[in-house]
Each structure stands twice: as C-alpha cells, then as structure tokens.
Write a protein that holds these residues in place. Structure first.
Motif, PDB file in Angstrom:
ATOM      1  N   SER A  30       0.818  -1.210   0.000  1.00  0.00           N
ATOM      2  CA  SER A  30       0.000   0.000   0.000  1.00  0.00           C
ATOM      3  C   SER A  30       0.854   1.265   0.000  1.00  0.00           C
ATOM      4  O   SER A  30       0.355   2.360   0.159  1.00  0.00           O
ATOM      5  CB  SER A  30      -0.906   0.007   1.224  1.00  0.00           C
ATOM      6  N   ALA A  31       2.175   1.111  -0.175  1.00  0.00           N
ATOM      7  CA  ALA A  31       3.032   2.291  -0.091  1.00  0.00           C
ATOM      8  C   ALA A  31       2.937   3.126  -1.360  1.00  0.00           C
ATOM      9  O   ALA A  31       2.660   2.604  -2.441  1.00  0.00           O
ATOM     10  CB  ALA A  31       4.470   1.851   0.124  1.00  0.00           C
ATOM     11  N   ASN A  32       3.185   4.411  -1.205  1.00  0.00           N
ATOM     12  CA  ASN A  32       3.317   5.262  -2.384  1.00  0.00           C
ATOM     13  C   ASN A  32       4.681   4.982  -3.013  1.00  0.00           C
ATOM     14  O   ASN A  32       5.598   4.528  -2.344  1.00  0.00           O
ATOM     15  CB  ASN A  32       3.214   6.724  -1.965  1.00  0.00           C
ATOM     16  N   ASP A  33       4.779   5.261  -4.296  1.00  0.00           N
ATOM     17  CA  ASP A  33       6.026   4.933  -4.984  1.00  0.00           C
ATOM     18  C   ASP A  33       6.882   6.161  -5.232  1.00  0.00           C
ATOM     19  O   ASP A  33       6.387   7.269  -5.374  1.00  0.00           O
ATOM     20  CB  ASP A  33       5.723   4.281  -6.329  1.00  0.00           C
ATOM     21  N   PHE A  34       8.172   5.899  -5.334  1.00  0.00           N
ATOM     22  CA  PHE A  34       9.141   6.948  -5.631  1.00  0.00           C
ATOM     23  C   PHE A  34       9.423   6.885  -7.127  1.00  0.00           C
ATOM     24  O   PHE A  34       9.652   5.803  -7.668  1.00  0.00           O
ATOM     25  CB  PHE A  34      10.391   6.634  -4.802  1.00  0.00           C
ATOM     26  N   ARG A  35       9.394   8.022  -7.788  1.00  0.00           N
ATOM     27  CA  ARG A  35       9.724   8.056  -9.215  1.00  0.00           C
ATOM     28  C   ARG A  35      11.038   8.830  -9.360  1.00  0.00           C
ATOM     29  O   ARG A  35      11.060  10.061  -9.267  1.00  0.00           O
ATOM     30  CB  ARG A  35       8.595   8.738 -10.010  1.00  0.00           C
ATOM     31  N   GLU A  36      12.082   8.072  -9.584  1.00  0.00           N
ATOM     32  CA  GLU A  36      13.410   8.660  -9.521  1.00  0.00           C
ATOM     33  C   GLU A  36      13.775   9.427 -10.799  1.00  0.00           C
ATOM     34  O   GLU A  36      13.380   9.026 -11.897  1.00  0.00           O
ATOM     35  CB  GLU A  36      14.422   7.531  -9.291  1.00  0.00           C
ATOM     36  N   ARG A  37      14.520  10.473 -10.610  1.00  0.00           N
ATOM     37  CA  ARG A  37      14.974  11.326 -11.718  1.00  0.00           C
ATOM     38  C   ARG A  37      15.713  10.489 -12.772  1.00  0.00           C
ATOM     39  O   ARG A  37      16.584   9.681 -12.428  1.00  0.00           O
ATOM     40  CB  ARG A  37      15.914  12.380 -11.157  1.00  0.00           C
ATOM     41  N   GLY A  38      15.315  10.685 -14.013  1.00  0.00           N
ATOM     42  CA  GLY A  38      16.044  10.057 -15.113  1.00  0.00           C
ATOM     43  C   GLY A  38      15.663   8.616 -15.405  1.00  0.00           C
ATOM     44  O   GLY A  38      16.161   8.030 -16.351  1.00  0.00           O
ATOM     45  N   LYS A  39      14.781   8.043 -14.577  1.00  0.00           N
ATOM     46  CA  LYS A  39      14.394   6.648 -14.822  1.00  0.00           C
ATOM     47  C   LYS A  39      12.998   6.598 -15.433  1.00  0.00           C
ATOM     48  O   LYS A  39      12.053   7.139 -14.855  1.00  0.00           O
ATOM     49  CB  LYS A  39      14.400   5.861 -13.514  1.00  0.00           C
ATOM     50  N   ALA A  40      12.875   5.948 -16.570  1.00  0.00           N
ATOM     51  CA  ALA A  40      11.577   5.906 -17.249  1.00  0.00           C
ATOM     52  C   ALA A  40      10.575   5.097 -16.421  1.00  0.00           C
ATOM     53  O   ALA A  40      10.928   4.085 -15.822  1.00  0.00           O
ATOM     54  CB  ALA A  40      11.740   5.281 -18.629  1.00  0.00           C
ATOM     55  N   ALA A  41       9.328   5.597 -16.376  1.00  0.00           N
ATOM     56  CA  ALA A  41       8.277   4.878 -15.640  1.00  0.00           C
ATOM     57  C   ALA A  41       7.040   4.805 -16.520  1.00  0.00           C
ATOM     58  O   ALA A  41       6.729   5.755 -17.252  1.00  0.00           O
ATOM     59  CB  ALA A  41       7.962   5.615 -14.349  1.00  0.00           C
ATOM     60  N   LYS A  42       6.342   3.663 -16.449  1.00  0.00           N
ATOM     61  CA  LYS A  42       5.121   3.515 -17.247  1.00  0.00           C
ATOM     62  C   LYS A  42       3.924   4.027 -16.454  1.00  0.00           C
ATOM     63  O   LYS A  42       3.877   3.897 -15.225  1.00  0.00           O
ATOM     64  CB  LYS A  42       4.915   2.049 -17.598  1.00  0.00           C
ATOM     65  N   LEU A  43       2.939   4.586 -17.160  1.00  0.00           N
ATOM     66  CA  LEU A  43       1.753   5.124 -16.491  1.00  0.00           C
ATOM     67  C   LEU A  43       0.618   4.110 -16.513  1.00  0.00           C
ATOM     68  O   LEU A  43       0.231   3.643 -17.588  1.00  0.00           O
ATOM     69  CB  LEU A  43       1.273   6.385 -17.193  1.00  0.00           C
ATOM     70  N   SER A  44       0.082   3.811 -15.353  1.00  0.00           N
ATOM     71  CA  SER A  44      -1.105   2.957 -15.211  1.00  0.00           C
ATOM     72  C   SER A  44      -1.057   1.751 -16.146  1.00  0.00           C
ATOM     73  O   SER A  44      -2.029   1.457 -16.832  1.00  0.00           O
ATOM     74  CB  SER A  44      -2.382   3.747 -15.510  1.00  0.00           C
ATOM     75  N   ALA A  45       0.051   1.081 -16.191  1.00  0.00           N
ATOM     76  CA  ALA A  45       0.228  -0.115 -17.023  1.00  0.00           C
ATOM     77  C   ALA A  45      -0.171   0.131 -18.471  1.00  0.00           C
ATOM     78  O   ALA A  45      -0.752  -0.725 -19.134  1.00  0.00           O
ATOM     79  CB  ALA A  45      -0.575  -1.280 -16.439  1.00  0.00           C
ATOM     80  N   SER A  46       0.084   1.344 -18.949  1.00  0.00           N
ATOM     81  CA  SER A  46      -0.281   1.663 -20.332  1.00  0.00           C
ATOM     82  C   SER A  46       0.990   1.742 -21.173  1.00  0.00           C
ATOM     83  O   SER A  46       2.082   1.467 -20.700  1.00  0.00           O
ATOM     84  CB  SER A  46      -0.991   3.010 -20.370  1.00  0.00           C
ATOM     85  N   ALA A  47       0.822   2.195 -22.414  1.00  0.00           N
ATOM     86  CA  ALA A  47       1.984   2.302 -23.290  1.00  0.00           C
ATOM     87  C   ALA A  47       2.669   3.654 -23.144  1.00  0.00           C
ATOM     88  O   ALA A  47       3.569   3.980 -23.900  1.00  0.00           O
ATOM     89  CB  ALA A  47       1.536   2.077 -24.727  1.00  0.00           C
ATOM     90  N   VAL A  48       2.196   4.463 -22.184  1.00  0.00           N
ATOM     91  CA  VAL A  48       2.803   5.786 -22.000  1.00  0.00           C
ATOM     92  C   VAL A  48       3.932   5.690 -20.985  1.00  0.00           C
ATOM     93  O   VAL A  48       3.763   5.139 -19.893  1.00  0.00           O
ATOM     94  CB  VAL A  48       1.753   6.813 -21.521  1.00  0.00           C
ATOM     95  N   SER A  49       5.093   6.229 -21.371  1.00  0.00           N
ATOM     96  CA  SER A  49       6.177   6.221 -20.398  1.00  0.00           C
ATOM     97  C   SER A  49       6.668   7.645 -20.182  1.00  0.00           C
ATOM     98  O   SER A  49       6.566   8.507 -21.056  1.00  0.00           O
ATOM     99  CB  SER A  49       7.302   5.299 -20.870  1.00  0.00           C
ATOM    100  N   ILE A  50       7.167   7.870 -18.977  1.00  0.00           N
ATOM    101  CA  ILE A  50       7.594   9.214 -18.586  1.00  0.00           C
ATOM    102  C   ILE A  50       8.954   9.099 -17.922  1.00  0.00           C
ATOM    103  O   ILE A  50       9.199   8.153 -17.159  1.00  0.00           O
ATOM    104  CB  ILE A  50       6.520   9.819 -17.643  1.00  0.00           C
ATOM    105  N   THR A  51       9.850  10.045 -18.236  1.00  0.00           N
ATOM    106  CA  THR A  51      11.169  10.045 -17.594  1.00  0.00           C
ATOM    107  C   THR A  51      11.292  11.336 -16.792  1.00  0.00           C
ATOM    108  O   THR A  51      11.578  12.393 -17.364  1.00  0.00           O
ATOM    109  CB  THR A  51      12.281   9.983 -18.664  1.00  0.00           C
ATOM    110  N   PRO A  52      11.000  11.293 -15.518  1.00  0.00           N
ATOM    111  CA  PRO A  52      10.932  12.545 -14.749  1.00  0.00           C
ATOM    112  C   PRO A  52      12.279  13.262 -14.673  1.00  0.00           C
ATOM    113  O   PRO A  52      13.293  12.630 -14.376  1.00  0.00           O
ATOM    114  CB  PRO A  52      10.468  12.098 -13.361  1.00  0.00           C
ATOM    115  N   PRO A  53      12.298  14.580 -14.943  1.00  0.00           N
ATOM    116  CA  PRO A  53      13.552  15.336 -14.855  1.00  0.00           C
ATOM    117  C   PRO A  53      13.978  15.572 -13.409  1.00  0.00           C
ATOM    118  O   PRO A  53      15.091  16.004 -13.163  1.00  0.00           O
ATOM    119  CB  PRO A  53      13.223  16.669 -15.530  1.00  0.00           C
TER     120      PRO A  53
END
Lengths: 200, 398
Positions: free
Chosen positions: A25-48
């Motif tokens: 149930s933990a919230n997740d960390f989205r680390e700088r420079g690492k690509a992450a997928k959104l809601s198990a979709s085909a959209v990916s984001i690489t947070p600056p």
C-alpha cells in the motif's frame, strides 16, 4: 485453551503479513532520469526530477504524482480513457454518475469534460475555465487549457492541463495547485515532466 | 434532570403532532421579546464557536458577495418574520448548488444558491427562511446539544454499569439502550424540524405573503427528486417513510401538514413571483450552470422546465441545450441543436448559443452549418477564451 492458540496464531500471521501489506500500500518513488510507465499503459515518462506516485489512484485510467502532497501540487495523468468511461471512478454509478468521455467528444470539448467531472465529483459551483488553445501532448496535436476553482477546503486552486485524443482514446495530464504560491512554484516542474511523456 | 428532558421531548412531540391536525392553522408568533442574547454557559459557548465560524464564512470564497442579492434575500426574510426579529440575523448567500439553508445559534443564516434556483416566489423563499428562523427562535441547536449530551451521558453510565456484569444479557441490554437512545435523538431532531415548520408557517400566516407556498416548496422538491430518479433508471422514491437515520420528516408528510397549517383565507395574497424572478435575473444563468454541472440530468431538466412555466427565455433554451449536449447521445445532440436554435431565435446575439449549436451540428454530421455557427460565435465574441481551439476545430473540417 484452543481459542488462545487460534488467537495467538492469528496475531502471528498478522504480524508477519504487516510488512508485506505495508509495502503493497506504499506510495512509490519516481526517480529522476528513470523511465516509468503510467497505469500499465503504453505511456512512459522520464521525470527530470524526483517525484512521488500516490498509491491511491483516482480511477482505472488515472494516476496521481506529487512533489509535496496532492493538496499542494497534484499532477494527474489520465491515460487511454475509453469512450463511455468517466475520467475518475464514480462514487456511485447509479446515484451520482459522472460525465463520460465519448467517441464523439471533440478536442475543443475536453476542457468542458474536465469541468463537468470536477463540478459533479466535488459538487462545487465555483469552477471557471480561463482559456484553451491548441497545444500538444505525447507528441500529438491536442489542447492546452487553464482553469481555476475553489475546492471543498475553501482553497482556491489553479490548474493547467494538456490533452490529446489518440486512436479514439483520451490522454490528458492535469496540474492542480493552490493559486497562492504553489501553482507558480511548480508549474515549470509540471511542464518539464509532461514534455518527457512518450507513447510507445 | 431526566424528567425535565422527558418533559421537553413530550412538549416538542405535542408541537410536532399539532401540524398533522387538519383543523388547526399555525398560530401567530408571540410578541417580540427584544434582542436575542445567549443565556447560560452552554449557549454562550455555542455562540463563541459560532462567532468564529461566521468570521471565517464572511471571508470565504464560497459566499456570493452581491450586495443587492443579499439585501433582497434579507428583505424577504424580514417580510416574513418582521423587522424586529430579522435584525438579529446576518444572511450569507453560499454558492453551492444543493437545496439547503441553515441557521446557526448566533444568527448566521446560510442560504444556498441551489435553494434560490429552486424556489419560484418570495412566498416560497420566505417559507424556507421562516422555517430556519424558527430553529433560531426556539434555540434548537442548543436543545439538540443538550439532548445529545443527556443521551451520551446516559450511555456512558450504562456502559460502566454493564461492564460490571459479565454476562451476555447485560451486553444485549446495553446494545438495546444504545439503539433506543440514538433513535430517540434522531426523532428529537425530526421533531425540531416539525416545530420549526410550525413556527415558520406562523410567521407566514401573519405576513403579507401567501402561506400556501410552503407546501408548494416540498411538492416541487418531490417532483424533482422523482424526475431525477426516473432519469437514472432508479425506483420511484417513497416520500412517506421515516428512516431510522432521517434528519428531517418525510417530504410527503411536510407538504401535507404545511398545507393544512396555512391560513385558508390567505390563499389570495400575492406570492411575489414577479419580483423574485426579477431579483434572480442576473444570477439565474450562473445557478443553472452550477446545477447542470452536477450531472443530474432528470433533476436539471425538471428545473429548467419548471422555470419555463412562466415562458421560455433564451437563457433557459441555451442551458437546456448545454444539458443535452453534455449527456451527448446522438438523439441528445439533435435536441440540443434545436434548443440552441430556439435560444438564438429569441436572442440573435447570443454568442454562446452559436458555439453550442456549432458543436452539436458538427457531431451530428452537419459540418457546413456547424462551421457557419462557430464563425458567427467568433464574430459575436472575438475575445473568446477558446478562439484558437474553435478555429482549429473548423479548420479540421475542411
């Protein structure tokens, strides 16, 4: 005596399960420079920069990222909303239905869809669309719009959103933050974040 | 203490029973006793808390700061309860699209914008405001606070006593008592509401307004609730049942006893519907937009039709178009285009109606007419917020 054993083993089971439940149930960390997928979709984001992803999702197609907490800066991604579906999960499908994205919905009407969803979900009257213009999202031509509203906590919030309709599905990112201080403070972070969004 | 509590409950029960009698109308209010002031430690405490709430409210963005509208609503209250009484009230119009008004112990009256959209005349508004004032005059918040304290005191002692006795019967007795105390508190609240109805109608009977309007408010609300339920595919709601947790008496009962309490010879009095419509004029489109935003199709359609019973206006046609376009089925869009056209027929310079018409036509395979309507929209409203998006939409039709 038997009861005590049962109770003890139940307590032991709960104790051992606790760390697993906590992790789930933990919230997740989205680390700088690492690509992450959104809601198990085909959209990916690489947070600056580093972001947090909240575990509680507003709906099947939505997930929320924040820097300091969703009440201070809330970036919500709506990814691949299908025709006939609402943007967020309805509290009560029958009694309190939400507006639905439709196959006929025009890009120019997307701001109205978000307005209708906020008004109906939050049951507020104070919501204003302040402008919309052509923009792009996920590298596709879309709509960029701004709005402000007063939430149930009586705090005036300002918002900016980017949306596109791709393959008959709606893709949108929204940034909501209190008008005082927070909106201006993190608007550049939001824009930088969504500029890295890609659809595979 | 308990006996006096029972006495209070008994007195209110009797007051509550009175409205059901068809032979008695609501009695006139007693002579004004002077400015209200809190008495006793409980009431002084409630007022202090309430003073703080009021200062927050007065600075809240939820309040509509329209001097003329607030003064008008206050005047309607004064015309019902009299100038002496109404001087102890401060009215705040809260922008919230639900049907409600509240009155708190220190004389703060909150009138929700959803109520203003729903009532049709000064008499109907006065009926609701008089009811709220009745809560204030009879100090109901204080009474409820004391009743709750008595009830929870009793339960606390019962919990201590039952814990001495380690058998299931003691536990069951406690559970029964708990249900009974909560049930009686909720019933006490409903009886307060009945008493406020009685007091409110007493004011209306001696005012210059038509007291029969009070029953009308509830009849309209029942019709709206029913329209809303039908559009959602739900069962028709019942208006004659009292649920355990209900805070108010059922609407059917209220409409019936309010009708009976109204002075029959006052049925010819004016209800101030024209003045009301005029005063709400600038706000009707705003309140309608808020109502449509609730996504309650049946309820909104009922309200628009009921407002149109005095004649369709361009505003009403336009919002009906918006309502249908928001639901967005193909049949809805065809209807929406028709409603926008009706709005334009009444007001050829109604820019937003051209926008809605254009979008509805584009979505119903009439792009040529749709493009023309959108062009007219931009012509009438060159500084439109969504100008660039509209231009993009028309360009994509080529």
């Amino acid at each position: 005596m038997n009861m005590q054993i049962v109770r003890f083993s139940l307590a032991a089971a709960l104790l051992t399960a606790a760390p697993i439940l906590e992790m789930a149930s933990a919230n997740d960390f989205r680390e700088r420079g690492k690509a992450a997928k959104l809601s198990a979709s085909a959209v990916s984001i690489t947070p600056p920069r580093d972001w947090n992803k909240l575990d509680i999702r507003p709906g099947k197609f939505a997930e929320t990222w924040t820097l300091d907490g969703e009440q201070l800066n809330d970036v919500t991604f709506y990814t691949g909303v299908e025709p006939g579906a609402p943007l967020v999960k309805e509290r009560n499908k029958k009694r309190k239905p939400l507006p639905k994205f439709g196959a006929e919905t025009l890009l120019v009407e997307v701001p109205e869809l978000l307005e209708g969803t906020y008004r109906a979900y939050k049951e507020i009257g104070e919501f204003r669309l302040t402008g919309s213009k052509p923009g792009s999202y996920l590298g596709v031509k879309g709509v960029e719009f701004t709005y402000d509203y007063t939430d149930g906590d009586q705090i005036r919030r300002q918002g900016e959103a980017h949306a596109a309709i791709i393959g008959g599905k709606l893709y949108m990112a929204t940034y909501d933050a209190p008008k005082i201080h927070f909106f201006q403070r993190n608007i550049a972070d939001y824009r930088a974040l969504i500029s890295t969004a890609k659809i595979m | 203490m308990m006996l006096s509590a029972l006495g209070v409950i008994g007195a209110i029960l009797m007051a509550g029973a009175a409205p059901q009698s068809k032979t008695r109308t609501a009695p006139p209010p007693p002579p004004f006793q002077g400015v209200y002031q809190p008495q006793g430690v409980d009431e002084i405490g409630l007022w202090k808390v309430d003073d703080e709430n009021e200062s927050k409210l007065s600075n809240s963005r939820a309040v509509i700061h329209d001097e003329a509208l607030t003064a008008y609503v206050k005047n309607v209250l004064c015309s019902a309860v009299g100038n002496d009484r109404c001087n102890s009230v401060r009215v705040y119009i809260v922008r919230e699209p639900s049907f409600n008004a509240t009155m708190s112990p220190n004389g703060t009256m909150r009138v929700f914008s959803g109520l203003l959209l729903r009532v049709r005349s000064e008499a109907e508004l006065a009926a609701v405001l008089g009811h709220e004032f009745g809560h204030f005059e009879r100090r109901h918040t204080l009474e409820r606070f004391k009743a709750q304290r008595r009830g929870t005191d009793l339960l606390s002692w019962a919990a201590v006593l039952s814990s001495f006795n380690n058998n299931p019967y003691a536990r069951r007795s406690f559970d029964d008592l708990e249900l009974s105390v909560y049930g009686s508190l909720l019933r006490f609240n409903r009886d307060n509401e009945r008493e406020a109805d009685l007091v409110g109608l007493g004011y209306l009977n001696v005012s210059a307004l038509r007291p029969q309007a009070a029953a009308r408010v509830w009849q309209n609300l029942m019709a709206e609730t029913e329209a809303s339920a039908v559009a959602k595919g739900m069962k028709r709601p019942r208006f004659d049942r009292v649920a355990y947790f209900a805070s108010h008496p059922p609407e059917g009962e209220r409409a019936a006893y309010l009708g009976a309490l109204a002075l029959p010879e006052a049925a010819d009095r004016p209800d101030g519907a024209d003045r009301y419509r005029q005063a709400m004029g600038p706000w009707t489109p705003v309140f309608l937009k808020d109502q449509i935003g609730l996504n309650d199709f049946g309820g909104s359609e009922y309200l628009i039709n009921s407002l149109a019973s005095d004649g369709w206006t361009s505003t009403l046609w336009f919002h009906r178009g918006e309502l249908f376009r928001a639901r967005g089925g193909q049949r809805d869009l065809v209807h929406a285009a028709d409603f926008y056209s009706q709005a334009i027929a009444l007001d050829p310079l109604y820019a937003d109606a051209y926008r809605g018409l254009g979008l509805a036509m584009i979505k119903t395979a009439r792009p040529t007419e749709g493009r023309a309507a959108l062009a007219r929209y931009l012509e009438l409203k060159p500084e439109a917020d969504d100008r660039a998006m509209i231009e993009l939409t028309t360009a994509s039709l080529n």
